[in-house]
Design a protein around this motif. Sequence first.
Motif, PDB file in Angstrom:
ATOM      1  N   ILE A   1     117.952 -23.217  36.039  1.00  0.00           N
ATOM      2  CA  ILE A   1     117.869 -22.150  35.055  1.00  0.00           C
ATOM      3  C   ILE A   1     119.001 -22.325  34.039  1.00  0.00           C
ATOM      4  CG2 ILE A   1     119.293 -20.518  36.367  1.00  0.00           C
ATOM      5  CD1 ILE A   1     117.403 -18.275  35.404  1.00  0.00           C
ATOM      6  N   SER A   2     118.702 -22.029  32.781  1.00  0.00           N
ATOM      7  CA  SER A   2     119.716 -22.120  31.736  1.00  0.00           C
ATOM      8  C   SER A   2     119.383 -21.114  30.651  1.00  0.00           C
ATOM      9  CB  SER A   2     119.774 -23.539  31.158  1.00  0.00           C
ATOM     10  OG  SER A   2     118.540 -23.894  30.568  1.00  0.00           O
ATOM     11  N   ARG A   3     120.375 -20.835  29.820  1.00  0.00           N
ATOM     12  CA  ARG A   3     120.121 -19.878  28.751  1.00  0.00           C
ATOM     13  C   ARG A   3     120.801 -20.334  27.472  1.00  0.00           C
ATOM     14  NH1 ARG A   3     121.959 -14.327  30.886  1.00  0.00           N
ATOM     15  NH2 ARG A   3     121.498 -13.596  28.773  1.00  0.00           N
ATOM     16  N   ASP A   4     120.182 -19.989  26.350  1.00  0.00           N
ATOM     17  CA  ASP A   4     120.721 -20.249  25.024  1.00  0.00           C
ATOM     18  C   ASP A   4     120.796 -18.902  24.320  1.00  0.00           C
ATOM     19  OD1 ASP A   4     121.238 -20.881  22.380  1.00  0.00           O
ATOM     20  OD2 ASP A   4     120.034 -22.697  22.412  1.00  0.00           O
ATOM     21  N   ASN A   5     121.959 -18.281  24.351  1.00  0.00           N
ATOM     22  CA  ASN A   5     122.090 -16.937  23.780  1.00  0.00           C
ATOM     23  C   ASN A   5     121.874 -16.940  22.269  1.00  0.00           C
ATOM     24  OD1 ASN A   5     122.525 -15.810  26.261  1.00  0.00           O
ATOM     25  ND2 ASN A   5     124.744 -15.782  26.085  1.00  0.00           N
ATOM     26  N   ALA A   6     122.190 -18.039  21.620  1.00  0.00           N
ATOM     27  CA  ALA A   6     121.987 -18.110  20.176  1.00  0.00           C
ATOM     28  C   ALA A   6     120.504 -18.045  19.827  1.00  0.00           C
ATOM     29  CB  ALA A   6     122.599 -19.382  19.631  1.00  0.00           C
ATOM     30  N   LYS A   7     119.671 -18.566  20.729  1.00  0.00           N
ATOM     31  CA  LYS A   7     118.222 -18.568  20.496  1.00  0.00           C
ATOM     32  C   LYS A   7     117.531 -17.474  21.284  1.00  0.00           C
ATOM     33  CE  LYS A   7     117.925 -23.526  19.542  1.00  0.00           C
ATOM     34  NZ  LYS A   7     117.295 -24.826  19.930  1.00  0.00           N
ATOM     35  N   ASN A   8     118.286 -16.663  22.009  1.00  0.00           N
ATOM     36  CA  ASN A   8     117.701 -15.597  22.830  1.00  0.00           C
ATOM     37  C   ASN A   8     116.611 -16.137  23.757  1.00  0.00           C
ATOM     38  OD1 ASN A   8     119.358 -13.617  21.873  1.00  0.00           O
ATOM     39  ND2 ASN A   8     117.725 -12.324  21.079  1.00  0.00           N
ATOM     40  N   THR A   9     116.925 -17.219  24.443  1.00  0.00           N
ATOM     41  CA  THR A   9     115.933 -17.879  25.286  1.00  0.00           C
ATOM     42  C   THR A   9     116.548 -18.270  26.628  1.00  0.00           C
ATOM     43  OG1 THR A   9     114.791 -18.791  23.361  1.00  0.00           O
ATOM     44  CG2 THR A   9     114.359 -19.842  25.462  1.00  0.00           C
TER      45      THR A   9
END
Length: 125
Positions: free
Chosen positions: A70-78
């Motif tokens: 699992i990973s997240r990209d807060n800049a892309k809200n994804t």
Amino acid sequence: QLQLVESGGGLVQPGGSLRLSCAVSGFTLHDYTIGWFRQAPGKEREGVSCISSSGGNTIYADSVKGRFTISRDNAKNTVVLQMNMLKPEDTAVYYCAADLRATMTLRNLNVYGYWGQGTQVTVSS
């Protein structure tokens, strides 16, 4: 309006890979824990993985450890769930959900106040 939308599901052969995405809108993604859950026919919904608001903490169900990331990209809200070495028993509808209290749990689904509509993952030859 707060919304979560899953994508990336499909049909894959055993041993294959899929990449699920959860697109979040209506709130600032980095304020909340995001979890992935799945529900197979005739079974209860179960936790797969979750990730903290900063992305620094993650939890995985034993059944997916070493295969899912699992990973997240807060800049892309994804938030992304990379699924490798898929097995037939991974077949289910996969949902992402937001936990506004950042509890970091896979067992207590009630803390997740916002849910997507799900995406079907089928692992079959």
